[in-house]
Design an enzyme around this catalytic site. Structure first.
Site, PDB file in Angstrom:
ATOM      1  N   LYS A   1       0.459  -5.200   2.366  1.00 46.85           N
ATOM      2  CA  LYS A   1      -0.041  -4.038   1.641  1.00 46.85           C
ATOM      3  C   LYS A   1       1.012  -2.927   1.643  1.00 46.85           C
ATOM      4  O   LYS A   1       1.734  -2.736   2.625  1.00 46.85           O
ATOM      5  CB  LYS A   1      -1.326  -3.581   2.336  1.00 46.85           C
ATOM      6  CG  LYS A   1      -2.057  -2.415   1.713  1.00 46.85           C
ATOM      7  CD  LYS A   1      -3.310  -2.175   2.547  1.00 46.85           C
ATOM      8  CE  LYS A   1      -4.152  -1.036   2.017  1.00 46.85           C
ATOM      9  NZ  LYS A   1      -5.368  -0.867   2.859  1.00 46.85           N
TER      10      LYS A   1
ATOM     11  N   SER B   1      -9.421  -1.098   0.285  1.00 45.34           N
ATOM     12  CA  SER B   1      -8.115  -0.688  -0.189  1.00 45.34           C
ATOM     13  C   SER B   1      -7.080  -1.805  -0.238  1.00 45.34           C
ATOM     14  O   SER B   1      -6.009  -1.629  -0.809  1.00 45.34           O
ATOM     15  CB  SER B   1      -7.587   0.452   0.675  1.00 45.34           C
ATOM     16  OG  SER B   1      -7.430   0.037   2.035  1.00 45.34           O
TER      17      SER B   1
ATOM     18  N   SER C   1     -11.760  -2.335   4.226  1.00 50.12           N
ATOM     19  CA  SER C   1     -10.616  -2.613   3.370  1.00 50.12           C
ATOM     20  C   SER C   1      -9.916  -3.943   3.501  1.00 50.12           C
ATOM     21  O   SER C   1      -9.074  -4.274   2.677  1.00 50.12           O
ATOM     22  CB  SER C   1      -9.577  -1.502   3.528  1.00 50.12           C
ATOM     23  OG  SER C   1     -10.128  -0.263   3.204  1.00 50.12           O
TER      24      SER C   1
END
Length: 470
Positions: free
Chosen positions: A80, A155, A179
């Site tokens: 990420k 996320s 997330s």
């Protein structure tokens, strides 16, 4: 063979590389080609790492030379874009950090590399990792490989989309309230949020506060989660929360007594769609069919103190200084939805903050009481399957709620720090994945990985993958 490479799990790829059935160069090149072929539709990849193919050639030479190989030798992974990567931009989904390139890897990235993994690319996220959709002003919106009109979540939505679409076999995401587990549910992959502190957060924004933050693996199989956590776990001397608790992958190891598992979709976790509730019950029934003692349960503490409300009262107060520091002196047009929203929220009063702290303690005690009698708990991950982009209000089982309610079943584990695993066990009537969440006691990773591996063996959706992208 390329298709086998793209949809094999990381453990299998490591085996194929170790036995010289495929080379690291073949594996990395296949994934880079897949990114070229499908990411134009999905938009999961922010930056392809320079040097991935060169690293694969070095890994191939080590295999041919008969050198000792790490457990992920030659296997590509993604991370990420809030997780620091040396020499590869880490821009946090914001124009404020455009071009920001760290000098050092986050501890989690360094540990996967030490196991032989090859960083392939960075993946998309919402601004500052703050929202349930992966959309921002810097790299745009990520789409769900199962239906491009729907979200892969947030996320860590770029990670979930990349893995589901065959662009990566293994990834690192972060989890503040939903997330890694929510995006996994929206794309039908697996993910793991370990006990708070088992995996250091060093090299991930924000440095403070981080008492609710976790970093964890996202993958295609339960055994990949276990393998990844075995490499990621342990203190690094930099993150004061990091625990020295021992961790072993341990799949296939049974307890010295019958497993005891409860399941619930009821009070304290918000409203839930009937199809999702039915999937949770189906997972419970499947375990019962394997001889596990399973029964419906309730946790009174969740009914007394709604964890999402507790989290909001605590975290807004704690996080606003980090947002102010990150956005200081910036123009309004550099900020997207969540930064503006966070900065506009009123501070929690001291009385409310203290009350929320006490509620968090009651929630921890409530789960502790539950785990005196059970080894694991199965719940929904999300109350609904993946939704269309931009929806901010939902009617779920006859109740109208705002989008924050999608976190109602996941955020209790951030407030309490307990471990949780997200895995697919069903499909909605419109073809979208439905995952269940398996929860364990503090530092009881082995128990929930064992339960998950049992479910994986009898899963009615095992091996399914999106056909939309070919």
């Amino acid at each position: 063979m390329a298709d086998d490479i793209l949809f094999s799990d990381a453990t299998r790829l490591a085996e194929l590389i170790r036995t010289r059935e495929v080379s690291p160069v073949e594996v990395v090149r296949a994934h880079l080609d897949r990114i070229d072929a499908v990411d134009g539709q999905v938009n999961a990849i922010v930056t392809v790492a320079d040097g991935a193919l060169e690293a694969a050639k070095v890994a191939e030479a080590a295999v041919l030379a008969g050198e000792a190989l790490g457990s992920l030798h030659g296997v590509p992974f993604t991370a990420k874009d809030s997780i620091d990567t040396a020499g590869v931009p880490t821009q946090r989904g914001s124009p404020i950090f455009k071009g920001r390139t760290p000098d050092t890897d986050a501890t989690s990235v360094a540990r996967l590399k030490n196991a032989g993994g090859i960083l392939l690319a960075k993946t998309n996220l919402p601004e500052f990792s703050y929202w349930i959709e992966s959309d921002n002003l810097l790299s745009g919106r990520t789409n769900n490989p199962w239906d491009l009109e729907r979200t892969p979540g947030g996320s860590s939505g770029g990670e979930s989309a990349a893995i589901a679409a065959g662009m990566s076999p293994l990834g690192l995401g972060t989890d503040l309230a939903i997330s890694v587990r929510g995006p996994a549910a929206q794309t039908g992959i697996v993910s793991f949020k370990a006990t708070h502190g088992l995996v250091p957060m060093t090299g991930i924004w924000p440095r403070a506060p981080r008492r609710f933050w976790h970093v964890g693996p996202m993958a295609r199989s339960v055994r990949d989660l276990a393998l990844a956590v075995s490499q990621l776990a342990g203190p690094d001397g930099l993150d004061a929360f990091a625990s020295s608790a021992a961790f072993s992958a341990g799949l296939g190891r049974s307890l010295d007594r019958p497993l005891r598992v409860g399941w619930m979709v009821g009070p304290g976790l918000g409203p839930v769609d009937p199809e999702v509730a039915a999937t949770v019950e189906a997972a419970a029934d499947a375990l019962r069919g394997l001889g596990v003692a399973v029964e419906p349960v309730g946790i009174p503490a969740l009914e007394r103190d709604f964890a999402l409300d507790v989290f909001n009262r605590l975290h807004v107060m704690e996080m606003k200084p980090a947002f102010r520091a990150a956005t200081a002196g910036r123009h309004e047009d550099e900020l997207y939805k969540m930064a503006k929203t966070m900065l506009s929220l009123p501070d929690t009063s001291m009385d409310d903050y203290i009350d929320a702290e006490q509620a968090a303690e009651r929630l921890r005690d409530g789960y502790a009481a539950y785990f005196r009698n059970y080894d694991a708990l199965i719940t929904q991950v999300l109350p609904i399957p993946a939704h269309r982009h931009g929806v901010e209000q939902f009617v779920i089982d006859g109740r109208t709620v705002d989008a924050t309610y999608l976190q109602a079943a996941t955020v209790p584990l951030n407030v309490t720090g307990l471990p949780g695993l997200s895995m697919r066990f069903g499909t909605s009537t419109d073809g979208m994945p439905i995952n269940v969440q398996i929860i364990g006691a503090w530092q009881a990773e082995l128990a929930i990985l064992h339960v998950a591996s049992l479910l994986e063996e009898v899963s009615p959706v095992r091996g399914l993958r999106p056909s939309l992208l070919g």
